[in-house]
Design a protein around this motif. Structure first.
Motif, PDB file in Angstrom:
ATOM      1  N   ARG A 221       0.710  -1.197  -0.058  1.00 51.98           N
ATOM      2  CA  ARG A 221       0.205   0.026  -0.048  1.00 51.98           C
ATOM      3  C   ARG A 221       0.821   1.269   0.050  1.00 51.98           C
ATOM      4  NH1 ARG A 221      -3.550  -0.499   5.091  1.00 51.98           N
ATOM      5  NH2 ARG A 221      -4.478   1.455   4.360  1.00 51.98           N
ATOM      6  N   TYR A 222       2.196   1.191  -0.327  1.00 52.75           N
ATOM      7  CA  TYR A 222       3.029   2.383  -0.405  1.00 52.75           C
ATOM      8  C   TYR A 222       3.461   2.192  -1.766  1.00 52.75           C
ATOM      9  CZ  TYR A 222       7.106   5.029   0.106  1.00 52.75           C
ATOM     10  OH  TYR A 222       8.276   5.993   0.259  1.00 52.75           O
ATOM     11  N   GLY A 223       3.296   3.555  -2.437  1.00 55.95           N
ATOM     12  CA  GLY A 223       4.034   4.059  -3.664  1.00 55.95           C
ATOM     13  C   GLY A 223       4.969   5.153  -3.789  1.00 55.95           C
TER      14      GLY A 223
ATOM     15  N   ASN B 268      -4.138   3.646  -4.141  1.00 54.90           N
ATOM     16  CA  ASN B 268      -5.397   4.050  -3.370  1.00 54.90           C
ATOM     17  C   ASN B 268      -5.544   3.172  -2.076  1.00 54.90           C
ATOM     18  OD1 ASN B 268      -7.974   5.242  -2.725  1.00 54.90           O
ATOM     19  ND2 ASN B 268      -8.929   3.436  -3.819  1.00 54.90           N
ATOM     20  N   ARG B 269      -5.809   4.008  -0.812  1.00 55.10           N
ATOM     21  CA  ARG B 269      -6.077   3.428   0.355  1.00 55.10           C
ATOM     22  C   ARG B 269      -4.758   3.027   0.871  1.00 55.10           C
ATOM     23  NH1 ARG B 269      -9.672  -1.078   0.636  1.00 55.10           N
ATOM     24  NH2 ARG B 269      -9.760  -0.801   2.866  1.00 55.10           N
ATOM     25  N   GLY B 270      -3.710   3.915   0.380  1.00 56.58           N
ATOM     26  CA  GLY B 270      -2.253   3.681   1.091  1.00 56.58           C
ATOM     27  C   GLY B 270      -1.554   5.330   0.943  1.00 56.58           C
ATOM     28  N   ILE B 271      -0.340   4.905   1.026  1.00 55.99           N
ATOM     29  CA  ILE B 271       0.557   6.188   1.100  1.00 55.99           C
ATOM     30  C   ILE B 271       1.383   6.434  -0.187  1.00 55.99           C
ATOM     31  CG2 ILE B 271       2.519   7.459   2.292  1.00 55.99           C
ATOM     32  CD1 ILE B 271       1.570   5.530   4.756  1.00 55.99           C
ATOM     33  N   PHE B 272       1.289   7.788  -0.674  1.00 54.93           N
ATOM     34  CA  PHE B 272       2.117   7.991  -1.923  1.00 54.93           C
ATOM     35  C   PHE B 272       3.328   8.901  -1.785  1.00 54.93           C
ATOM     36  CE2 PHE B 272       3.077   9.378  -6.270  1.00 54.93           C
ATOM     37  CZ  PHE B 272       3.370   8.284  -6.852  1.00 54.93           C
TER      38      PHE B 272
ATOM     39  N   ASP C 297      -8.893   7.488  -1.717  1.00 57.21           N
ATOM     40  CA  ASP C 297      -8.554   7.698  -0.137  1.00 57.21           C
ATOM     41  C   ASP C 297      -6.835   7.360  -0.168  1.00 57.21           C
ATOM     42  OD1 ASP C 297      -8.221   7.404   2.680  1.00 57.21           O
ATOM     43  OD2 ASP C 297      -9.070   5.387   2.725  1.00 57.21           O
ATOM     44  N   ILE C 298      -6.381   8.421   0.162  1.00 61.72           N
ATOM     45  CA  ILE C 298      -4.733   8.246  -0.048  1.00 61.72           C
ATOM     46  C   ILE C 298      -4.129   9.277   0.876  1.00 61.72           C
ATOM     47  CG2 ILE C 298      -4.539   9.803  -1.974  1.00 61.72           C
ATOM     48  CD1 ILE C 298      -2.556   7.671  -3.159  1.00 61.72           C
ATOM     49  N   CYS C 299      -2.858   9.047   1.282  1.00 63.77           N
ATOM     50  CA  CYS C 299      -2.092  10.222   2.016  1.00 63.77           C
ATOM     51  C   CYS C 299      -0.952  10.442   1.015  1.00 63.77           C
ATOM     52  CB  CYS C 299      -1.858   9.620   3.492  1.00 63.77           C
ATOM     53  SG  CYS C 299      -0.585  10.553   4.444  1.00 63.77           S
ATOM     54  N   ILE C 300      -0.904  11.810   0.822  1.00 59.95           N
ATOM     55  CA  ILE C 300       0.293  12.107  -0.098  1.00 59.95           C
ATOM     56  C   ILE C 300       1.366  12.844   0.546  1.00 59.95           C
ATOM     57  CG2 ILE C 300       0.782  13.522  -2.229  1.00 59.95           C
ATOM     58  CD1 ILE C 300      -1.658  12.874  -3.340  1.00 59.95           C
ATOM     59  N   VAL C 301       2.556  12.270   0.549  1.00 61.79           N
ATOM     60  CA  VAL C 301       3.694  12.905   1.305  1.00 61.79           C
ATOM     61  C   VAL C 301       4.516  13.453  -0.046  1.00 61.79           C
ATOM     62  CG1 VAL C 301       3.468  12.222   3.407  1.00 61.79           C
ATOM     63  CG2 VAL C 301       4.481  10.668   1.829  1.00 61.79           C
ATOM     64  N   ALA C 302       5.390  14.366   0.452  1.00 62.92           N
ATOM     65  CA  ALA C 302       6.521  14.900  -0.782  1.00 62.92           C
ATOM     66  C   ALA C 302       7.687  15.335   0.053  1.00 62.92           C
ATOM     67  CB  ALA C 302       5.826  16.067  -1.586  1.00 62.92           C
ATOM     68  N   THR C 303       8.758  15.462  -0.811  1.00 64.31           N
ATOM     69  CA  THR C 303       9.847  16.209  -0.279  1.00 64.31           C
ATOM     70  C   THR C 303      10.567  17.056  -1.357  1.00 64.31           C
ATOM     71  OG1 THR C 303      11.751  14.423  -1.606  1.00 64.31           O
ATOM     72  CG2 THR C 303      10.700  13.766   0.453  1.00 64.31           C
TER      73      THR C 303
END
Length: 465
Positions: free
Chosen positions: A130-132, A175-179, A216-222
């Motif tokens: 569930r991680y991309g 979807n339903r994970g962390i990207f 349904d997703i949590c988006i994180v970035a650097t």
């Protein structure tokens, strides 16, 4: 977790299993860890009082996050560690390309539920699936991240506006994970526009058609602050949609730098010998990086990564290992004469502000090493009361050392040079010839940098007098 995992929607309902949104799932698991006083990021050093509390707040608030910091500040590791806040397994509709929630699918899998109702099959996916992640480069397209029309499906007779014609990209498939998107500013603006539609409006636009896709997703970035603030390459609407911006930093103490160095370095014990690095050698290596981070000769906007310390640690051990092998010694212990070997491992990690005839990388690195040795030497010998006897021995003699000299030869110096034994005791080392040799070289070099001894280099040998 359920002892016997349900295989249909009907069985899932009967088990009274609740499907949480990914952000609520992360929130609940974080709450459980906080109640149990468990470490959330066990392998992250130096962030306990700064970065980690901010991450906890963002997760509890249900925010998408952006990590801003120079290279080598564990941004990607922090993001990848977030998957520990996901449940071990969650149910999806079997065959769904975008991990549809069995209770509320967002894709055309809805039609399957209408046909089979409670007998619709489900599958279970692990948290690791569930991680991309995607490294942002200028050639990344909307098709890569969000999706594109599949010409084969169109040729089969479907309309462009039909959701079934879409080949989904990385984000819908997570979807339903962390990207995670690394180096977000490098995305071209039209791709960034597609991102904020996904994050806020919950729709995608492909070939002029708008398709509702409430992921349904949590988006994180650097992002590197140099790109993020000066070049302004993150468009304002997208920046606004990341509700928490978390600033990372380099280790703030020498001890944190050393702990990271020891944790991340790849140092193997040889066949027939052991590797033992004196504490003061580790301190010098960490101090070199600290000095580089404050040097006006080095470009601070690009930063000086902890990888510099790690690479230097591995290099200096390798150089000492060669000496031990050639001399048939059973203990590998780096010395001051090994430090010139750090030039190749350091030069690739720093960017000079100005490079010319008067400023060369080798000279800059050599000066960093000298400053670090002097600082560490002074930290051990705050009082110079122990030096008079030692310096008196040099009135009519000299000491010769080299990178290839066997460790046992340094033991003779302890007997012949008055006061040297007392200095060695102050360094708190093991009573082995390899570590004694390392300590002797620190004392001699420290006295030279304190302008108490002269130093000459002749045919690869160093003479102190």
């Amino acid at each position: 977790m359920i002892a016997q995992k349900p295989r249909t929607i009907g069985e899932l309902r009967a088990s009274e299993y609740r499907v949480l949104s990914v952000k609520e799932e992360m929130r609940q698991n974080l709450i459980n860890k906080l109640r149990k006083a468990e470490s959330i990021f066990p392998n992250i050093i130096g962030y306990d009082e700064s970065v980690i509390p901010q991450i906890e707040n963002a997760i509890l608030a249900g925010h998408d996050m952006m990590f801003v910091g120079e290279r080598g500040q564990a941004k990607t590791r922090l993001i990848r560690s977030l998957i520990t806040l996901l449940d071990e397994e969650v149910p999806i509709l079997k065959g769904s390309e975008i991990n549809d929630n069995p209770y509320a699918p967002v894709s055309k899998c809805r039609d399957i539920i209408r046909e089979f109702e409670d007998d619709t099959e489900i599958a279970w996916i692990r948290r690791e699936d569930r991680y991309g992640e995607k490294l942002a480069t200028p050639d990344v397209s909307i098709a890569d991240l969000i999706g594109e029309v599949d010409p084969i499906k169109v040729a089969e007779g479907r309309y462009l506006s039909d959701e079934l014609t879409i080949h989904f990209g990385l984000i819908p498939r997570t979807n339903r994970g962390i990207f995670a998107i690394n180096e977000l500013p490098d995305l071209v603006e039209k791709v960034q526009v597609g991102l904020f539609n996904i994050m806020e409006e919950k729709d995608i636009q492909i070939k002029g058609y708008k398709i509702r896709l409430p992921l349904d997703i949590c988006i994180v970035a650097t992002a590197n602050p140099e790109d993020y603030t000066n070049r302004g390459r993150i468009i304002t609407p997208l920046k606004d949609r990341f509700k928490s911006q978390i600033r990372t930093h380099y280790p703030r103490t020498l001890q944190d730098e050393i702990m990271i160095m020891e944790q991340e370095s790849k140092v193997s014990q040889g066949d027939g010998y052991t590797v033992k690095v004196p504490k003061f050698i580790k301190q010098i290596l960490a101090e070199i990086t600290f000095q580089a981070r404050s040097s006006h000769e080095i470009n601070q906007r690009s930063g000086v990564s902890v990888r510099t310390t790690i690479a230097n640690y591995e290099t200096i051990i390798a150089n000492a290992e060669k000496r031990a092998l050639r001399n048939g010694e059973r203990e590998v212990s780096p010395r001051i004469t090994d430090f010139p070997a750090l030039i190749p491992s350091t030069s690739g990690k720093i960017e000079l502000e100005y490079l010319g005839e008067d400023t060369k990388e080798e000279n800059v690195i050599d000066n960093l090493i000298k400053r670090a040795v002097k600082i560490v030497f002074d930290s051990y010998f705050t009082s110079h009361d122990i030096f008079p006897d030692l310096l008196e021995s040099f009135q009519h003699g000299y000491v010769e050392v080299s990178n290839t000299m066997p460790s046992d030869e340094y033991l003779n110096g302890l007997k012949e040079i008055k006061g040297l034994q007392k200095c060695i005791k102050a360094l708190d080392i093991d009573n082995s010839s390899a570590q004694i040799a390392s300590a002797v070289e620190l004392v001699l070099e420290g006295l030279h940098l304190s302008n108490k001894l002269n130093k000459e280099v002749i045919n690869g040998k160093i003479i102190y007098k």
